[in-house]
Design an enzyme around this catalytic site. Structure first.
Site, PDB file in Angstrom:
ATOM      1  N   HIS A 117       0.836  -1.202   0.000  1.00 33.80           N
ATOM      2  CA  HIS A 117       0.000   0.000   0.000  1.00 33.80           C
ATOM      3  C   HIS A 117       0.875   1.258   0.000  1.00 33.80           C
ATOM      4  O   HIS A 117       0.666   2.173  -0.813  1.00 33.80           O
ATOM      5  CB  HIS A 117      -0.920  -0.022   1.233  1.00 33.80           C
ATOM      6  CG  HIS A 117      -1.732   1.222   1.414  1.00 33.80           C
ATOM      7  ND1 HIS A 117      -3.036   1.309   0.972  1.00 33.80           N
ATOM      8  CD2 HIS A 117      -1.432   2.418   1.985  1.00 33.80           C
ATOM      9  CE1 HIS A 117      -3.498   2.531   1.268  1.00 33.80           C
ATOM     10  NE2 HIS A 117      -2.547   3.223   1.884  1.00 33.80           N
ATOM     11  N   GLU A 118       1.854   1.288   0.895  1.00 32.26           N
ATOM     12  CA  GLU A 118       2.696   2.490   0.992  1.00 32.26           C
ATOM     13  C   GLU A 118       3.537   2.663  -0.280  1.00 32.26           C
ATOM     14  O   GLU A 118       3.725   3.781  -0.757  1.00 32.26           O
ATOM     15  CB  GLU A 118       3.585   2.422   2.235  1.00 32.26           C
ATOM     16  CG  GLU A 118       2.837   2.300   3.566  1.00 32.26           C
ATOM     17  CD  GLU A 118       1.826   3.408   3.835  1.00 32.26           C
ATOM     18  OE1 GLU A 118       2.032   4.540   3.370  1.00 32.26           O
ATOM     19  OE2 GLU A 118       0.818   3.128   4.509  1.00 32.26           O
ATOM     20  N   HIS A 121       1.647   4.465  -2.835  1.00 34.49           N
ATOM     21  CA  HIS A 121       1.685   5.932  -2.728  1.00 34.49           C
ATOM     22  C   HIS A 121       2.903   6.500  -3.461  1.00 34.49           C
ATOM     23  O   HIS A 121       2.809   7.531  -4.126  1.00 34.49           O
ATOM     24  CB  HIS A 121       1.723   6.358  -1.264  1.00 34.49           C
ATOM     25  CG  HIS A 121       0.413   6.226  -0.538  1.00 34.49           C
ATOM     26  ND1 HIS A 121      -0.790   6.615  -1.097  1.00 34.49           N
ATOM     27  CD2 HIS A 121       0.123   5.756   0.703  1.00 34.49           C
ATOM     28  CE1 HIS A 121      -1.760   6.391  -0.219  1.00 34.49           C
ATOM     29  NE2 HIS A 121      -1.244   5.859   0.873  1.00 34.49           N
ATOM     30  N   ASP A 127      -5.042   7.248  -1.630  1.00 33.82           N
ATOM     31  CA  ASP A 127      -5.881   6.293  -0.913  1.00 33.82           C
ATOM     32  C   ASP A 127      -7.232   6.168  -1.614  1.00 33.82           C
ATOM     33  O   ASP A 127      -7.725   7.105  -2.232  1.00 33.82           O
ATOM     34  CB  ASP A 127      -6.089   6.759   0.529  1.00 33.82           C
ATOM     35  CG  ASP A 127      -4.832   6.571   1.353  1.00 33.82           C
ATOM     36  OD1 ASP A 127      -4.408   5.411   1.510  1.00 33.82           O
ATOM     37  OD2 ASP A 127      -4.267   7.577   1.808  1.00 33.82           O
TER      38      ASP A 127
HETATM   39 ZN   LIG Z   1      -2.535   5.202   2.311  1.00 38.96          ZN
END
Ligand SMILES: [Zn+2]
Length: 183
Positions: A117-118, A121, A127
């Site tokens: 997830h990170e 980014h 998100d």
């Molecule tokens: Zn996030």
């Protein structure tokens, strides 16, 4: 029981200001050589393997990029561990500082999924808290039982476009993504 609320902070500012900077679509449909992005997880402590797993998931899903562990000082993504919430400060496509916060791990979230997830980014994805396990960027809106590290096809397609110039190599100011729960 904590109510899960997100501090989206700069996210809303996030990619919206980038839109005017989007260039024309590439003229050629020829295959793009994979763009190597080096990351340094030497500061990620107990999460080093989780970071490698998250990176491998992106490499498998997006042929245009290859996230590789840095062997020298060339890393544009640096990953650390601390006791806060997971978060990323991104400086441009493939550039950022990631904190593998133990708060989420202590709440039961799966470290390789947090890492994926990170990393998302740093690859220009905001998100997307739709609660779905099949999306990486749903983050903590998906249940702690979710251990998927595979990007959704939509996310993979977005990163392909981002790698192709949709997200600038360097932002005029950093974008911060806070993946925290507040009360
Ligand atoms: Zn996030």
């Amino acid at each position: 029981m904590f109510r899960k609320i997100t501090a989206a902070l700069a996210v809303t500012l996030g990619l919206s200001f980038l839109v005017p900077a989007l260039g024309a679509e590439p003229a050629s449909a020829a295959p793009v050589a994979a763009r190597t992005i080096y990351y340094d997880a030497s500061g990620a402590q107990e999460f080093k393997a989780a970071v490698d797993e998250g990176a491998a998931a992106w490499n498998q899903a997006v042929p245009e990029i290859e996230l590789k562990p840095a062997t020298g000082g060339q890393a544009t993504i640096k990953v650390y561990a601390d006791d806060g919430w997971p978060r990323t400060i991104s400086y441009g496509f493939g550039q950022g500082t990631i904190y593998m916060g133990r708060e989420a791990v202590n709440d039961g979230f799966y470290p390789p999924r947090i890492a994926a997830h990170e990393l998302g980014h740093t690859l220009g994805l905001p998100d997307n808290r739709n609660g779905r396990c099949d999306y990486l960027m749903s983050g903590h809106s998906s249940p702690t039982s979710c251990q998927s590290t595979t990007p959704h096809a939509t996310e993979a397609a977005q990163v392909s476009q981002n790698a192709g110039g949709r997200v600038p190599a360097t932002f005029s100011k950093p974008i911060r993504y806070d993946d925290c729960f507040t009360f």
